[in-house]
Design a protein around this motif. Structure first.
Motif, PDB file in Angstrom:
ATOM      1  N   SER A  50       0.823  -1.206   0.000  1.00  0.00           N
ATOM      2  CA  SER A  50       0.000   0.000   0.000  1.00  0.00           C
ATOM      3  C   SER A  50       0.858   1.257   0.000  1.00  0.00           C
ATOM      4  CB  SER A  50      -0.932  -0.003   1.218  1.00  0.00           C
ATOM      5  OG  SER A  50      -1.697   1.166   1.270  1.00  0.00           O
ATOM      6  N   ASN A  51       1.922   1.259   0.792  1.00  0.00           N
ATOM      7  CA  ASN A  51       2.817   2.421   0.840  1.00  0.00           C
ATOM      8  C   ASN A  51       3.543   2.629  -0.495  1.00  0.00           C
ATOM      9  OD1 ASN A  51       2.121   3.071   3.466  1.00  0.00           O
ATOM     10  ND2 ASN A  51       3.762   1.835   4.345  1.00  0.00           N
ATOM     11  N   GLN A  52       3.941   1.559  -1.151  1.00  0.00           N
ATOM     12  CA  GLN A  52       4.587   1.675  -2.455  1.00  0.00           C
ATOM     13  C   GLN A  52       3.606   2.218  -3.496  1.00  0.00           C
ATOM     14  OE1 GLN A  52       6.230  -2.151  -3.401  1.00  0.00           O
ATOM     15  NE2 GLN A  52       7.773  -2.029  -1.785  1.00  0.00           N
ATOM     16  N   CYS A  53       2.366   1.757  -3.438  1.00  0.00           N
ATOM     17  CA  CYS A  53       1.347   2.245  -4.376  1.00  0.00           C
ATOM     18  C   CYS A  53       1.061   3.721  -4.161  1.00  0.00           C
ATOM     19  CB  CYS A  53       0.054   1.455  -4.215  1.00  0.00           C
ATOM     20  SG  CYS A  53       0.120  -0.153  -4.994  1.00  0.00           S
ATOM     21  N   ARG A  54       1.062   4.154  -2.925  1.00  0.00           N
ATOM     22  CA  ARG A  54       0.790   5.553  -2.610  1.00  0.00           C
ATOM     23  C   ARG A  54       1.787   6.457  -3.338  1.00  0.00           C
ATOM     24  NH1 ARG A  54       0.825   5.355   2.763  1.00  0.00           N
ATOM     25  NH2 ARG A  54      -1.375   4.848   2.769  1.00  0.00           N
ATOM     26  N   ALA A  55       3.019   6.019  -3.405  1.00  0.00           N
ATOM     27  CA  ALA A  55       4.050   6.818  -4.067  1.00  0.00           C
ATOM     28  C   ALA A  55       3.887   6.808  -5.587  1.00  0.00           C
ATOM     29  CB  ALA A  55       5.430   6.294  -3.691  1.00  0.00           C
ATOM     30  N   GLN A  56       3.237   5.790  -6.127  1.00  0.00           N
ATOM     31  CA  GLN A  56       3.159   5.646  -7.578  1.00  0.00           C
ATOM     32  C   GLN A  56       1.829   6.083  -8.185  1.00  0.00           C
ATOM     33  OE1 GLN A  56       4.107   1.549  -8.266  1.00  0.00           O
ATOM     34  NE2 GLN A  56       6.200   1.755  -7.539  1.00  0.00           N
ATOM     35  N   LEU A  57       0.772   6.088  -7.405  1.00  0.00           N
ATOM     36  CA  LEU A  57      -0.553   6.371  -7.946  1.00  0.00           C
ATOM     37  C   LEU A  57      -1.025   7.763  -7.562  1.00  0.00           C
ATOM     38  CD1 LEU A  57      -2.309   3.009  -7.071  1.00  0.00           C
ATOM     39  CD2 LEU A  57      -1.487   3.717  -9.304  1.00  0.00           C
ATOM     40  N   SER A  58      -1.689   8.398  -8.461  1.00  0.00           N
ATOM     41  CA  SER A  58      -2.319   9.680  -8.128  1.00  0.00           C
ATOM     42  C   SER A  58      -3.809   9.450  -7.935  1.00  0.00           C
ATOM     43  CB  SER A  58      -2.085  10.706  -9.241  1.00  0.00           C
ATOM     44  OG  SER A  58      -2.833  10.348 -10.381  1.00  0.00           O
ATOM     45  N   ALA A  59      -4.446  10.321  -7.201  1.00  0.00           N
ATOM     46  CA  ALA A  59      -5.873  10.176  -6.918  1.00  0.00           C
ATOM     47  C   ALA A  59      -6.711  10.300  -8.187  1.00  0.00           C
ATOM     48  CB  ALA A  59      -6.297  11.221  -5.899  1.00  0.00           C
ATOM     49  N   ALA A  60      -6.177  10.914  -9.223  1.00  0.00           N
ATOM     50  CA  ALA A  60      -6.915  11.091 -10.478  1.00  0.00           C
ATOM     51  C   ALA A  60      -7.036   9.792 -11.264  1.00  0.00           C
ATOM     52  CB  ALA A  60      -6.229  12.153 -11.329  1.00  0.00           C
ATOM     53  N   GLN A  61      -6.217   8.820 -10.962  1.00  0.00           N
ATOM     54  CA  GLN A  61      -6.263   7.565 -11.698  1.00  0.00           C
ATOM     55  C   GLN A  61      -7.469   6.744 -11.260  1.00  0.00           C
ATOM     56  OE1 GLN A  61      -2.325   6.168 -10.669  1.00  0.00           O
ATOM     57  NE2 GLN A  61      -1.768   6.187 -12.835  1.00  0.00           N
ATOM     58  N   GLY A  62      -8.182   6.206 -12.200  1.00  0.00           N
ATOM     59  CA  GLY A  62      -9.308   5.334 -11.898  1.00  0.00           C
ATOM     60  C   GLY A  62      -8.942   3.893 -12.167  1.00  0.00           C
ATOM     61  N   SER A  63      -7.704   3.570 -11.979  1.00  0.00           N
ATOM     62  CA  SER A  63      -7.193   2.252 -12.353  1.00  0.00           C
ATOM     63  C   SER A  63      -7.585   1.177 -11.345  1.00  0.00           C
ATOM     64  CB  SER A  63      -5.675   2.298 -12.468  1.00  0.00           C
ATOM     65  OG  SER A  63      -5.103   2.490 -11.202  1.00  0.00           O
ATOM     66  N   ALA A  64      -7.437  -0.044 -11.801  1.00  0.00           N
ATOM     67  CA  ALA A  64      -7.680  -1.188 -10.920  1.00  0.00           C
ATOM     68  C   ALA A  64      -6.707  -1.176  -9.751  1.00  0.00           C
ATOM     69  CB  ALA A  64      -7.561  -2.484 -11.712  1.00  0.00           C
ATOM     70  N   SER A  65      -5.479  -0.703  -9.987  1.00  0.00           N
ATOM     71  CA  SER A  65      -4.485  -0.646  -8.910  1.00  0.00           C
ATOM     72  C   SER A  65      -4.928   0.315  -7.808  1.00  0.00           C
ATOM     73  CB  SER A  65      -3.124  -0.214  -9.450  1.00  0.00           C
ATOM     74  OG  SER A  65      -2.613  -1.187 -10.313  1.00  0.00           O
ATOM     75  N   LEU A  66      -5.490   1.442  -8.195  1.00  0.00           N
ATOM     76  CA  LEU A  66      -5.967   2.401  -7.202  1.00  0.00           C
ATOM     77  C   LEU A  66      -7.119   1.816  -6.400  1.00  0.00           C
ATOM     78  CD1 LEU A  66      -5.853   5.198  -5.921  1.00  0.00           C
ATOM     79  CD2 LEU A  66      -7.369   6.010  -7.733  1.00  0.00           C
ATOM     80  N   ARG A  67      -8.037   1.138  -7.079  1.00  0.00           N
ATOM     81  CA  ARG A  67      -9.161   0.517  -6.361  1.00  0.00           C
ATOM     82  C   ARG A  67      -8.666  -0.588  -5.426  1.00  0.00           C
ATOM     83  NH1 ARG A  67     -11.236   1.367 -11.391  1.00  0.00           N
ATOM     84  NH2 ARG A  67     -11.005  -0.804 -12.054  1.00  0.00           N
ATOM     85  N   ALA A  68      -7.695  -1.359  -5.869  1.00  0.00           N
ATOM     86  CA  ALA A  68      -7.128  -2.410  -5.015  1.00  0.00           C
ATOM     87  C   ALA A  68      -6.463  -1.806  -3.794  1.00  0.00           C
ATOM     88  CB  ALA A  68      -6.126  -3.249  -5.809  1.00  0.00           C
ATOM     89  N   LYS A  69      -5.724  -0.711  -4.002  1.00  0.00           N
ATOM     90  CA  LYS A  69      -5.073  -0.034  -2.879  1.00  0.00           C
ATOM     91  C   LYS A  69      -6.110   0.469  -1.883  1.00  0.00           C
ATOM     92  CE  LYS A  69      -2.443   3.972  -1.486  1.00  0.00           C
ATOM     93  NZ  LYS A  69      -3.114   3.876  -0.207  1.00  0.00           N
ATOM     94  N   GLN A  70      -7.198   1.034  -2.368  1.00  0.00           N
ATOM     95  CA  GLN A  70      -8.247   1.537  -1.482  1.00  0.00           C
ATOM     96  C   GLN A  70      -8.888   0.407  -0.681  1.00  0.00           C
ATOM     97  OE1 GLN A  70     -10.566   3.555  -4.462  1.00  0.00           O
ATOM     98  NE2 GLN A  70      -9.559   5.519  -4.081  1.00  0.00           N
ATOM     99  N   ARG A  71      -9.073  -0.757  -1.307  1.00  0.00           N
ATOM    100  CA  ARG A  71      -9.649  -1.907  -0.599  1.00  0.00           C
ATOM    101  C   ARG A  71      -8.691  -2.426   0.469  1.00  0.00           C
ATOM    102  NH1 ARG A  71     -11.945  -6.253  -4.452  1.00  0.00           N
ATOM    103  NH2 ARG A  71     -12.810  -6.976  -2.484  1.00  0.00           N
TER     104      ARG A  71
END
Length: 102
Positions: A50-71
């Motif tokens: 989750s911490n690694q994803c936080r550094a790589q994803l922006s809130a504007a992305q609607g990607s599956a990775s962002l949804r997985a991180k939120q879950r």
């Protein structure tokens, strides 16, 4: 979720006392620290991811990775911090206990 129930069953188990888990049978005293270690390893892996994803994803992305991180983040927030800390202390991990109580 089922995973949350299983984690709760492991961490609420008291060595030498009544187990609090609803889905798992009582653990042998010698098995409990191993089960706790497996749970802590899983949780630390999820937190690292989750911490690694936080550094790589922006809130504007609607990607599956962002949804997985939120879950994953939602799951981690629902964990019983005090039970996890108590379990870590019973397993002799004072360092992990302090980290969980922060």
């Amino acid at each position: 979720s089922e995973l949350l129930v299983e984690v709760g069953a492991v961490v609420s188990h008291r060595s030498g006392g009544a187990g609090g888990g609803v889905s798992a049978p009582r653990l042998m005293h010698s098995e409990h620290p191993l089960c706790c270690q497996a749970v802590f390893s899983l949780l630390e892996g999820l937190l690292d991811w989750s911490n690694q994803c936080r550094a790589q994803l922006s809130a504007a992305q609607g990607s599956a990775s962002l949804r997985a991180k939120q879950r994953i983040d939602s799951f981690l927030r629902r964990l019983p911090a005090m039970q996890l800390a108590r379990c870590a202390l019973e397993c002799g991990s004072a360092h992990r206990t302090l980290l969980l109580l922060e």
